[in-house]
Design a protein around this motif. Structure first.
Motif, mmCIF file in Angstrom:
data_model
loop_
_atom_site.group_PDB
_atom_site.id
_atom_site.type_symbol
_atom_site.label_atom_id
_atom_site.label_comp_id
_atom_site.label_asym_id
_atom_site.label_seq_id
_atom_site.Cartn_x
_atom_site.Cartn_y
_atom_site.Cartn_z
ATOM 1 N N TYR A 41 -2.168 7.338 -3.759
ATOM 2 C CA TYR A 41 -2.410 6.136 -4.547
ATOM 3 C C TYR A 41 -2.552 4.905 -3.650
ATOM 4 O O TYR A 41 -1.775 4.727 -2.702
ATOM 5 N N PRO A 42 -3.519 4.035 -3.966
ATOM 6 C CA PRO A 42 -3.701 2.819 -3.164
ATOM 7 C C PRO A 42 -2.820 1.678 -3.649
ATOM 8 O O PRO A 42 -2.590 1.521 -4.850
ATOM 9 N N PHE A 43 -2.311 0.895 -2.704
ATOM 10 C CA PHE A 43 -1.564 -0.317 -3.051
ATOM 11 C C PHE A 43 -1.641 -1.268 -1.869
ATOM 12 O O PHE A 43 -1.206 -0.930 -0.761
ATOM 13 N N ARG A 46 -3.182 -0.018 1.377
ATOM 14 C CA ARG A 46 -2.555 1.141 2.007
ATOM 15 C C ARG A 46 -2.496 2.271 0.981
ATOM 16 O O ARG A 46 -2.561 2.032 -0.227
ATOM 17 N N MET A 47 -2.366 3.490 1.479
ATOM 18 C CA MET A 47 -2.325 4.657 0.603
ATOM 19 C C MET A 47 -0.925 5.270 0.649
ATOM 20 O O MET A 47 -0.304 5.349 1.714
ATOM 21 N N TYR A 48 -0.445 5.713 -0.518
ATOM 22 C CA TYR A 48 0.917 6.242 -0.608
ATOM 23 C C TYR A 48 0.930 7.549 -1.396
ATOM 24 O O TYR A 48 0.205 7.693 -2.389
ATOM 25 N N GLU A 49 1.779 8.481 -0.942
ATOM 26 C CA GLU A 49 1.973 9.700 -1.730
ATOM 27 C C GLU A 49 2.743 9.357 -2.999
ATOM 28 O O GLU A 49 3.339 8.285 -3.113
ATOM 29 N N ALA A 50 2.753 10.287 -3.948
ATOM 30 C CA ALA A 50 3.187 9.987 -5.315
ATOM 31 C C ALA A 50 4.600 9.426 -5.420
ATOM 32 O O ALA A 50 4.822 8.423 -6.111
ATOM 33 N N GLU A 51 5.576 10.043 -4.753
ATOM 34 C CA GLU A 51 6.957 9.587 -4.919
ATOM 35 C C GLU A 51 7.163 8.200 -4.322
ATOM 36 O O GLU A 51 7.830 7.353 -4.916
ATOM 37 N N ARG A 52 6.555 7.940 -3.169
ATOM 38 C CA ARG A 52 6.660 6.606 -2.576
ATOM 39 C C ARG A 52 5.966 5.578 -3.476
ATOM 40 O O ARG A 52 6.464 4.458 -3.654
ATOM 41 N N ILE A 56 7.279 2.057 -5.287
ATOM 42 C CA ILE A 56 6.529 0.797 -5.233
ATOM 43 C C ILE A 56 6.286 0.273 -6.643
ATOM 44 O O ILE A 56 6.407 -0.929 -6.906
ATOM 45 N N HIS A 57 5.962 1.173 -7.552
ATOM 46 C CA HIS A 57 5.759 0.780 -8.955
ATOM 47 C C HIS A 57 7.013 0.106 -9.510
ATOM 48 O O HIS A 57 6.934 -0.937 -10.166
ATOM 49 N N ILE A 58 8.186 0.697 -9.249
ATOM 50 C CA ILE A 58 9.444 0.138 -9.759
ATOM 51 C C ILE A 58 9.692 -1.248 -9.164
ATOM 52 O O ILE A 58 10.060 -2.188 -9.868
ATOM 53 N N GLU A 59 9.457 -1.385 -7.856
ATOM 54 C CA GLU A 59 9.680 -2.677 -7.194
ATOM 55 C C GLU A 59 8.712 -3.745 -7.695
ATOM 56 O O GLU A 59 9.107 -4.893 -7.932
ATOM 57 N N SER A 60 7.449 -3.382 -7.864
ATOM 58 C CA SER A 60 6.435 -4.369 -8.244
ATOM 59 C C SER A 60 6.454 -4.701 -9.736
ATOM 60 O O SER A 60 6.123 -5.812 -10.139
#
Length: 248
Positions: A41-43, A46-52, A56-60
């Motif tokens: 997933y892009p954020f 940068r690209m991140y695997e699902a659990e990371r 990030i979703h929770i923090e943002s």
């Protein structure tokens, strides 16, 4: 299973993380967002695997699990307003002297006393959890209660509903997917509204006309249903009533 059911059945470790693992995905316990495993997933370039990416979703989206849990109804956390303020300041890493100055109460030793009282509450909570776990293994007659939805606006005895009671109420008031009449008793209202809310999409904003059309499919007085869905904390809306969405 709706997000409140998943939330209340999560383990302590899962609650601390803010998400659970399923076979093919991670599910956010705070809003129901589902992140599929095996996808990058892009954020922010940068690209991140699902659990990371879930972290990030929770923090943002929610700032932190701590802040989300602290913002829940006092009946669900068991905390007073004063205790919530103290916990928030402790979480910010402030010293006892800084907290005493911010709150304008007592002295630094007063804050230390509050810290001790909170630790005592923690010990009591652990003991109570252990007791309930042990009881669950022995109490074969304990009914299965319907979890309180996390966005409930006022938690009281009306939420004392078993799974059997919920099924009976739904069967009594719904026929072929439509509400035959709107109940007068608070507990029955809650079950009816909960049932209707499960037919609305999460992470979607309805304009008033679209929502009215859906609710009219359940009951002719759709304005009544819409108002109660908001009052009971199932729906949120913009102040001008132009947009409605399921609360998470």
């Amino acid at each position: 299973m709706i997000i409140s059911d998943i939330f209340w059945s999560a383990s302590l470790e899962e609650l601390k993380n803010g998400y659970i693992h399923e076979k093919d995905s991670f599910i956010c316990l705070l809003c129901g967002e589902r992140i599929e495993k095996g996808i990058v997933y892009p954020f922010e370039n940068r690209m991140y695997e699902a659990e990371r990416y879930m972290r990030i979703h929770i923090e943002s989206t929610h700032q932190s699990v701590f802040e989300y849990l602290l913002g829940m109804d006092k009946k669900l956390t068991g905390l007073t307003e004063h205790q919530m303020n103290l916990l928030a300041l402790f979480y910010q890493g402030k010293s006892d002297k800084e907290i005493q100055k911010d709150l304008g109460i007592g002295s630094a030793s007063t804050i230390r006393h509050h810290r001790f009282a909170l630790k005592e509450k923690e010990r009591q909570a652990k003991t109570f959890l252990a007791l309930m776990e042990l009881l669950r293994e022995k109490d074969e007659y304990a009914p299965a209660f319907v979890p309180v939805h996390k966005t409930a606006t006022m938690v009281d005895e009306r939420y004392n509903i078993t799974q059997d009671e919920q099924e009976q109420i739904v069967k009594k008031y719904f026929a072929e997917g439509k509400l035959t009449k709107f109940p007068q008793r608070e507990k029955q209202k809650l079950v009816v509204l909960r049932e209707i809310s499960t037919h609305l999409e999460t992470n979607y904003q309805y304009d008033e006309h679209a929502l009215n059309q859906i609710l009219r499919g359940f009951y002719e007085d759709y304005v009544l249903i819409r108002r109660y869905l908001v009052d009971y904390g199932f729906l949120d809306r913009k102040s001008d009533g132009s947009s409605y969405w399921l609360r998470k």
